[in-house]
Scaffold this active site. Sequence first.
Site, PDB file in Angstrom:
ATOM      1  N   LYS A   1      34.768  95.024  52.884  1.00 24.56           N
ATOM      2  CA  LYS A   1      35.561  94.148  53.749  1.00 24.56           C
ATOM      3  C   LYS A   1      35.985  92.886  52.979  1.00 24.56           C
ATOM      4  CE  LYS A   1      33.339  95.971  57.855  1.00 24.56           C
ATOM      5  NZ  LYS A   1      32.180  95.971  58.738  1.00 24.56           N
TER       6      LYS A   1
ATOM      7  N   GLN B   1      27.711  92.321  61.447  1.00 23.24           N
ATOM      8  CA  GLN B   1      27.595  93.716  61.013  1.00 23.24           C
ATOM      9  C   GLN B   1      26.505  94.439  61.807  1.00 23.24           C
ATOM     10  OE1 GLN B   1      29.655  95.221  58.840  1.00 23.24           O
ATOM     11  NE2 GLN B   1      28.565  97.165  58.950  1.00 23.24           N
TER      12      GLN B   1
ATOM     13  N   ASP C   1      35.785  92.441  66.702  1.00 27.19           N
ATOM     14  CA  ASP C   1      35.376  93.804  67.040  1.00 27.19           C
ATOM     15  C   ASP C   1      35.693  94.173  68.489  1.00 27.19           C
ATOM     16  OD1 ASP C   1      34.029  95.140  64.830  1.00 27.19           O
ATOM     17  OD2 ASP C   1      32.507  93.569  64.958  1.00 27.19           O
TER      18      ASP C   1
END
Length: 307
Positions: free
Chosen positions: A52, A96, A119
């Site tokens: 990422k 994460q 997200d």
Amino acid sequence: MSVLDGKQVAEKIQGKLRVEIERLKTERAIVPGLTVILVGADPASLSYVNSKGRLAEKLGIHSTQVKLPEAALAPDVIQAIVAANDDPQVHAILVQMPLPKHLDSWKILDHIRPEKDVDCFHPFNQGLILQNRASLFPCTPAGILEILDHNEIDVSGMNSVVIGRSFLVGKPMATMLSNRNATVTLCHSKTVRLDEISQAADLVVAAIGRPGSITADMVKPGVVLIDVGINHIETEADFARLCQPSQYEGFKKKGYAITGDIHFQALAKASRYTPVPGGVGPLTVTMLMHNTVELCKRSLSVTRNEK
Ligand code: GUN
């Protein structure tokens, strides 16, 4: 049988993002900012977080990483989230997953402000998805829809079976397919006669996390197969059972091979399928950058028409 090439779709989206990021810099004097919070040192998570960071840098997104020890407590993680919430240069926050077992994920994720929730995990953002009013979606299911759109696969009316009900992939995927008028069955570890359900599917999305779980006898000829699994195969016996012979040279060289949740013999029955690697994976990280740019634009109240 044809391959749905995720890398190609990812590169197309990245090209558009580069232009948008450059425009934001030159016309609005703003650089999209992403903060990734990693708790612990799980090798797979570390590798995802690094990829990422690399893509963010390549595209001109300002990315920062906060790495906390495995033993970190909820207040430590929440403190990192609050700092990112309060930082005007951060437009997107990602914690994460999975978090270490001693931490309650929802209690932590709830602290991410909905307008920085890259997200779409916040109940507000999940509610918008459920009501078909969202314009931002969790990265993996969003990437899958990009692959389907790019390849002109219209899911309307399709008998679609999503296998795996995680809040990261399966649940939002089922909702998003249903919002596009697919007929959706969401299956999971307690599903009875999964094989009978999957045999009737026109589209299967496998997000189970177990290599080769969807076997050839579980799918019908002509099915579209989308494989979300990224599984490391490390032994010769598993390799022989789960991987294509063409992967053997790479397996010997690297000491492992990567394979999906769908067995390669099932792929041979499909009309179209996403490979592993090179299918859904490249889209997940690309859609994270897309969502970061969207959140940055929203922070400026740039309307969608201005794109
Ligand atoms: N772990 C694996 N995939 C994801 C993802 O899309 N978002 C987060 N936050 N964690 C992940």
